[in-house]
Design an enzyme around this catalytic site. Structure first.
Site, PDB file in Angstrom:
ATOM      1  N   LYS A  92       0.765  -1.193  -0.099  1.00  0.00           N
ATOM      2  CA  LYS A  92      -0.193   0.157   0.031  1.00  0.00           C
ATOM      3  C   LYS A  92       0.944   1.260   0.046  1.00  0.00           C
ATOM      4  CE  LYS A  92      -2.921  -1.232   3.561  1.00  0.00           C
ATOM      5  NZ  LYS A  92      -3.887  -0.779   4.814  1.00  0.00           N
ATOM      6  N   LYS A 131       2.806   2.210   2.586  1.00  0.00           N
ATOM      7  CA  LYS A 131       2.467   2.490   3.651  1.00  0.00           C
ATOM      8  C   LYS A 131       3.479   1.932   4.755  1.00  0.00           C
ATOM      9  CE  LYS A 131      -1.829   4.268   5.956  1.00  0.00           C
ATOM     10  NZ  LYS A 131      -3.042   4.231   6.264  1.00  0.00           N
TER      11      LYS A 131
HETATM   12  N1  C2G Z   1     -10.813   6.310  10.587  1.00  0.00           N
HETATM   13  C1  C2G Z   1     -11.904   7.134  10.998  1.00  0.00           C
HETATM   14  N2  C2G Z   1     -11.618   8.271  11.574  1.00  0.00           N
HETATM   15  C2  C2G Z   1     -10.197   8.745  11.530  1.00  0.00           C
HETATM   16  C3  C2G Z   1      -9.275   7.974  11.111  1.00  0.00           C
HETATM   17  C4  C2G Z   1      -9.453   6.564  10.594  1.00  0.00           C
HETATM   18  O1  C2G Z   1     -13.114   6.580  11.061  1.00  0.00           O
HETATM   19  N3  C2G Z   1     -10.094   9.935  12.156  1.00  0.00           N
HETATM   20  C5  C2G Z   1     -11.379   4.851  10.016  1.00  0.00           C
HETATM   21  C6  C2G Z   1     -10.733   5.172   8.467  1.00  0.00           C
HETATM   22  O2  C2G Z   1     -11.639   5.629   7.607  1.00  0.00           O
HETATM   23  C7  C2G Z   1     -10.799   3.554   8.193  1.00  0.00           C
HETATM   24  C8  C2G Z   1     -10.156   2.850   9.500  1.00  0.00           C
HETATM   25  O3  C2G Z   1     -10.383   3.994  10.549  1.00  0.00           O
HETATM   26  O4  C2G Z   1     -11.970   3.033   7.882  1.00  0.00           O
HETATM   27  C9  C2G Z   1      -8.941   2.804   9.226  1.00  0.00           C
HETATM   28  O5  C2G Z   1      -7.955   3.690   9.123  1.00  0.00           O
HETATM   29  P1  C2G Z   1      -6.488   3.360   8.235  1.00  0.00           P
HETATM   30  O6  C2G Z   1      -5.689   2.683   9.571  1.00  0.00           O
HETATM   31  O7  C2G Z   1      -5.838   4.663   7.891  1.00  0.00           O
HETATM   32  O8  C2G Z   1      -6.682   2.265   7.399  1.00  0.00           O
HETATM   33  P2  C2G Z   1      -5.925   2.484   5.908  1.00  0.00           P
HETATM   34  O9  C2G Z   1      -4.562   2.121   6.090  1.00  0.00           O
HETATM   35  O10 C2G Z   1      -6.500   3.366   5.002  1.00  0.00           O
HETATM   36  O11 C2G Z   1      -6.294   0.583   5.282  1.00  0.00           O
HETATM   37  O12 C2G Z   1      -8.250  -2.544   2.887  1.00  0.00           O
HETATM   38  C10 C2G Z   1      -8.737  -1.170   3.086  1.00  0.00           C
HETATM   39  C11 C2G Z   1      -7.287  -0.753   3.832  1.00  0.00           C
HETATM   40  O13 C2G Z   1      -6.767  -1.905   4.871  1.00  0.00           O
HETATM   41  C12 C2G Z   1      -7.539   0.443   4.729  1.00  0.00           C
END
Ligand code: C2G
Length: 155
Positions: A70, A72
């Site tokens: 990703k 990341k």
């Molecule tokens: N999230 C949220 N509010 C925030 C930060 C994050 O609701 N202030 C939610 C994001 O929208 C997401 C979840 O927390 O649904 C996890 O966010 P991340 O850890 O950033 O996920 P990401 O790395 O984008 O991975 O297959 C999908 C991926 O695994 C998503």
């Protein structure tokens, strides 16, 4: 069928079977995906909102290898991130997320009624709509792992 209660750290096939079968037939199950780095209130609020709508919550936590795909890198290693997610009282089971294509098989394997993500992913997973509900919930404003990383660097 082994119907011992599901241990938070139990990701064995037995637990999966346990989660899939003896649950009350009317129980609804949602699955969500993420990195959950520097576990924060935004993640907790997402899990709480999902549990307000569905009876069982399965969370797939991205492995460090998948995060590399990703583009990341997370501060907290996978084993700790999934342990933190498992420690959250809203989470019934946490599993590794190893790739983009895993959702279809997870939805079938867990009999998911819904795949839920935060609004920053709006529309991204509509291709799953033939399999289950796809729900995008409002993000919690003012907090994110990347913001926290920035603060830590400046501190
Ligand atoms: N999230 C949220 N509010 C925030 C930060 C994050 O609701 N202030 C939610 C994001 O929208 C997401 C979840 O927390 O649904 C996890 O966010 P991340 O850890 O950033 O996920 P990401 O790395 O984008 O991975 O297959 C999908 C991926 O695994 C998503």
């Amino acid at each position: 069928m082994n119907s011992r209660p599901l241990a938070l750290s139990d990701t064995t096939a037995t637990a999966r079977a346990g989660l899939l079968l003896p649950r009350p037939s009317e129980a609804t199950l949602a699955i969500t995906y993420g990195t959950f780095d520097l576990f924060h209130i935004g993640h907790v609020q997402l899990f709480r909102r999902i549990k307000e709508r569905y009876d069982i919550l399965v969370v797939a936590v991205s492995t460090d290898e998948f995060n590399a795909i990703k583009g990341k890198t997370s501060v907290v290693p996978f084993e700790d991130r999934i342990a933190l997610v498992r420690a959250c009282r809203y989470v019934d089971m946490a599993i590794p997320e190893c790739g983009w294509g895993q959702k279809e098989s997870d939805i079938a394997e867990y009999g998911a009624h819904a795949m839920v993500m935060g609004s920053d992913w709006s529309g991204h997973f509509d291709n799953l709509k033939p399999l289950c509900e796809v729900v995008y919930l409002p993000r919690t404003e003012g907090v994110s792992s990347s913001d926290l990383k920035r603060h830590i660097r400046l501190a």
